[in-house]
Design an enzyme around this catalytic site. Sequence first.
Site, PDB file in Angstrom:
ATOM      1  N   CYS A  18       0.848  -1.188   0.000  1.00  0.00           N
ATOM      2  CA  CYS A  18       0.000   0.000   0.000  1.00  0.00           C
ATOM      3  C   CYS A  18       0.887   1.243   0.000  1.00  0.00           C
ATOM      4  O   CYS A  18       2.103   1.150   0.127  1.00  0.00           O
ATOM      5  CB  CYS A  18      -0.928   0.018   1.219  1.00  0.00           C
ATOM      6  SG  CYS A  18      -0.043   0.189   2.775  1.00  0.00           S
ATOM      7  N   CYS A  21       3.124   1.516   2.943  1.00  0.00           N
ATOM      8  CA  CYS A  21       4.374   0.755   2.825  1.00  0.00           C
ATOM      9  C   CYS A  21       5.414   1.576   2.063  1.00  0.00           C
ATOM     10  O   CYS A  21       6.591   1.616   2.434  1.00  0.00           O
ATOM     11  CB  CYS A  21       4.132  -0.562   2.087  1.00  0.00           C
ATOM     12  SG  CYS A  21       2.963  -1.677   2.892  1.00  0.00           S
ATOM     13  N   ASP A 426       0.748  15.406 -29.842  1.00  0.00           N
ATOM     14  CA  ASP A 426       1.669  14.892 -30.852  1.00  0.00           C
ATOM     15  C   ASP A 426       0.965  14.969 -32.203  1.00  0.00           C
ATOM     16  O   ASP A 426      -0.271  14.953 -32.257  1.00  0.00           O
ATOM     17  CB  ASP A 426       2.040  13.444 -30.509  1.00  0.00           C
ATOM     18  CG  ASP A 426       2.839  12.789 -31.615  1.00  0.00           C
ATOM     19  OD1 ASP A 426       3.854  13.367 -32.016  1.00  0.00           O
ATOM     20  OD2 ASP A 426       2.430  11.708 -32.069  1.00  0.00           O
ATOM     21  N   ASP A 626       0.824   8.874 -29.147  1.00  0.00           N
ATOM     22  CA  ASP A 626       0.502   7.484 -29.482  1.00  0.00           C
ATOM     23  C   ASP A 626       1.737   6.619 -29.694  1.00  0.00           C
ATOM     24  O   ASP A 626       1.627   5.413 -29.849  1.00  0.00           O
ATOM     25  CB  ASP A 626      -0.352   7.428 -30.759  1.00  0.00           C
ATOM     26  CG  ASP A 626       0.496   7.648 -32.018  1.00  0.00           C
ATOM     27  OD1 ASP A 626       1.331   8.579 -32.008  1.00  0.00           O
ATOM     28  OD2 ASP A 626       0.330   6.887 -32.984  1.00  0.00           O
ATOM     29  N   ASP A 630       6.842   9.368 -27.823  1.00  0.00           N
ATOM     30  CA  ASP A 630       6.120  10.286 -26.938  1.00  0.00           C
ATOM     31  C   ASP A 630       6.226   9.875 -25.470  1.00  0.00           C
ATOM     32  O   ASP A 630       5.759  10.602 -24.593  1.00  0.00           O
ATOM     33  CB  ASP A 630       4.624  10.324 -27.320  1.00  0.00           C
ATOM     34  CG  ASP A 630       4.397  10.750 -28.763  1.00  0.00           C
ATOM     35  OD1 ASP A 630       5.075  11.694 -29.195  1.00  0.00           O
ATOM     36  OD2 ASP A 630       3.562  10.128 -29.446  1.00  0.00           O
TER      37      ASP A 630
END
Length: 739
Positions: A18, A21, A426, A626, A630
């Site tokens: 978690c 932690c 982009d 995409d 990038d």
Amino acid sequence: MNENSKQKKIFYVTGMMCAGCAATVENTVAGQKGVEEARVNFAASTIMVDYDAAEVTPADLQQAVRAAGYDLLIDDEDKVEDIQQKEFCQLKRNTLGSVVLSLPVFIIGMFFMHMPYGDWIMLVFTLPVVLIFGRSFFINAWLQLKHGRASMDTLVAVSTGIAFLFSLFNTFYPEYWTNRGLEAHVYYEASSVIIALILLGRLLESRAKNKTSSAIRKLMGLQPKMVVRVSEDGSEHEIPVKAVQFGDVLLVKPGGRIPVDGTVKEGISYVDESMITGESLPVEKVSGMKVYAGTMNQKGSFRFVAERVGSETVLAHIVKMVQEAQGSKAPVQRLVDKIAGIFVPVVIGIAVFTFVVWMIVGGELAFTHALLTSITVLVIACPCALGLATPTAIMVGIGKGAEYNILIKDAESLELLYKTTAVVLDKTGTITEGHPVVTGVLWKEGVDVDRLAPILMALESKSEHPLADAVVAYLSSKGIKGALSGTFESITGLGIKGSVEGREFWVGNKRLMEGNTLVFAPEQLEKADAYRREGNTVVYFAGGGQILAVIAIADQIKKGSACAVTKLRKAGIKVYMLTGDNEVTARAVAEQVGLKEYRSEMMPSDKALFVKELQSKGEVVAMVGDGINDSQALAQADVSIAMGRGSDIAMDVSKITLIRSDLNAIPDALKLSRRTVRTIRQNLFWAFIYNVIGIPVAAGVLYPCCGFLLNPMIAAAAMAFSSVSVVTNSLRLKAGRMV
């Protein structure tokens, strides 16, 4: 810190379940002598450490982390995925086991509490939940206590532990209470259900975390593990990529990935460098040209000299940039654990204070009232509602977004998307389709197109150039076939030459035409210039001493791009376009979609720096891309958005994925973020209000005025109700309309 011994490394951490932690590991490492800074990336299970190697070693850090109950991998990075998978499977088994065993305990405790031997049956079912499936809570709470810290684990361990021990006492010695005229209640259902619910939440969180951390592994997977090295005598040997050294001559075969950075020595091919430049067209490689690790070779083969190996390659640099950008962000879930760091000690303090007060003013039943009220405080203050507030809203928000083809990974991106002031787009594959197509053909007036088109088809179908594929696809869509015989010759850097039906033809660029004294008509030159101004690449088809056709090829703009840009600008958001393409093409695309701000010829690192520059000006930046090229900018951005038909790397690095590959999904995502963030805030508000009201009542503040003491059984039910109310509020998000 000595500059010569200064080190900055990323280590994998195992055992973190978690955000609490993660905070423990970060504080443990940061507290070591010689460590300047430590940043845990819980999503990737890594910690980035700036340290002085003269004062502390990785082995010292590992020892400190192990003492805190976790592990730091310094030599076993290759085993990370296996270790994480084992941890996930163990968590899954614990969750399933606790849920299955808690169900009968809950039913008996809530509805059949007076059935014969009911307490003993519940004890049998609860023992494995507390001692086996939920033991990690008690272990972590003890380790954190040794370091003077408290977290959600502490509160879960204390509340479930005391409820279980109290119930165990009442099961074996019920007469202690019955002799005093009280019923010997047991609260096994509180212990077992609390553990089951918290484990279920962590399982969902772990699943999302494992998907996120796969981005770096996939980036690393772009480099082939084995390469072919060419010796001085010309013999070829396959060696591991780790064994490649500067100056080695390597062979790259058709369809293979380039293993390291270098310079072509001999051979000709086309290489897809979209992961570096974002440009959709493969680049021709001849002797003397640079090649980069991770890029994909096309049809030809070549030999190149290795110049940058290991951590020096462009790909390795991208991996490092992504890791650093991801690690520099703190997940929004940390907010809950930071609050818990104060909340937990306060609740325990209130429970102790309640016990002391009742021992002083409780009269004959002082100890009874003191014990019951203090346990009730701990049970009612269990952080289930607090722990479920964010993940339930996120789960429902993800489902709602999926209806609109929007996938959202975490609360941080939702909250920041709501605050976004600038969107960086982009070009290739985001604003445009991402692959070349024929956008226009001007045939010379008076020529026989029906006879010449099959000849053009025959020539282009034999070419390896990627633009030829666009011409072939265009002619095929017109029903034209090119099964004609003849000769064919590729002219490097210019185009092709062929002989069909005894006549010579050329297909290529303007230099090829001029080199063969082929005549341009004025209207052809004018049309070619117009095509180029619109961002097209121009290809010529010639024969018989004249230009027969002018062909325009470009990466077409998606239909919804201009509309999406307009919507974003109307919402007051600044929109920018970045591309690795040339200035002319970039300007043409920007004009067509209504963008004033754009940058051309951008490398991956340039895109990330541009995002960082905007952030330094106070902008909350959303990056949309995409491609692999990038990924650095996506990781650097406050909100990272990937187009769903792009690369897996871009989607893994990103926190939001647009499945329909339509930029109009971005305004929709903004609306969804507002509703989901509002729901999360409502959940957190009610979770805290519940504790603010419930804890004083559990402590007995109403007893002096009306003689009311909250029964721990009712407290357990109230605790469960608080979780149900949070989940119900989240489900309201699913019922409503987003737009």
